[in-house]
Write a protein that holds these residues in place. Structure first.
Motif, PDB file in Angstrom:
ATOM      1  N   THR A   1       0.848  -1.186   0.000  1.00 34.35           N
ATOM      2  CA  THR A   1       0.000   0.000   0.000  1.00 34.35           C
ATOM      3  C   THR A   1       0.889   1.244   0.000  1.00 34.35           C
ATOM      4  N   THR A   2       0.285   2.364  -0.291  1.00 32.76           N
ATOM      5  CA  THR A   2       1.020   3.632  -0.250  1.00 32.76           C
ATOM      6  C   THR A   2       1.597   3.849   1.138  1.00 32.76           C
TER       7      THR A   2
ATOM      8  N   ASP B   1      -1.535   9.441  -3.080  1.00 29.09           N
ATOM      9  CA  ASP B   1      -2.534   8.719  -3.876  1.00 29.09           C
ATOM     10  C   ASP B   1      -3.205   9.636  -4.897  1.00 29.09           C
TER      11      ASP B   1
END
Length: 96
Positions: free
Chosen positions: A3-4, A72
């Motif tokens: 994930t980020t 994002d």
């Protein structure tokens, strides 16, 4: 796939030697010792790590969660720009 937040945490741990348990989405940047100058430095490292281009205008980031959302949004916007054609295709000429 990471994930980020996981990728951001890895950058912060490697570059700034943060303890992993300190890195949570709601962790205030100020509490981590990241002031405005530190944020600028961190954003340059993020730009390199995530292969994104940061906008020139300043952003208000208070927590690691804010940074994750910012990354994002940039990735999404830059992916859309990359997918959009930048040049028009001339119509085919039909000759009789």
């Amino acid at each position: 796939m990471n994930t980020t937040f996981e990728r951001l945490s890895a950058v912060l741990i490697q570059t700034y030697h943060f303890e992993p348990e300190l890195l949570t989405l709601d962790a205030p940047l100020e509490a981590l010792g990241i002031d405005s100058l530190g944020l600028a430095d961190m954003l340059f490292n993020i730009e390199d790590a995530f292969h994104i281009t940061l906008p020139a205008q300043p952003v208000d980031l208070l927590t690691l969660g804010d940074v994750v959302q910012f990354i994002d949004q940039l990735i999404g916007a830059q992916n859309c720009e990359a997918a959009s054609p930048t040049t028009s295709v001339a119509p085919l000429l039909h000759t009789a």
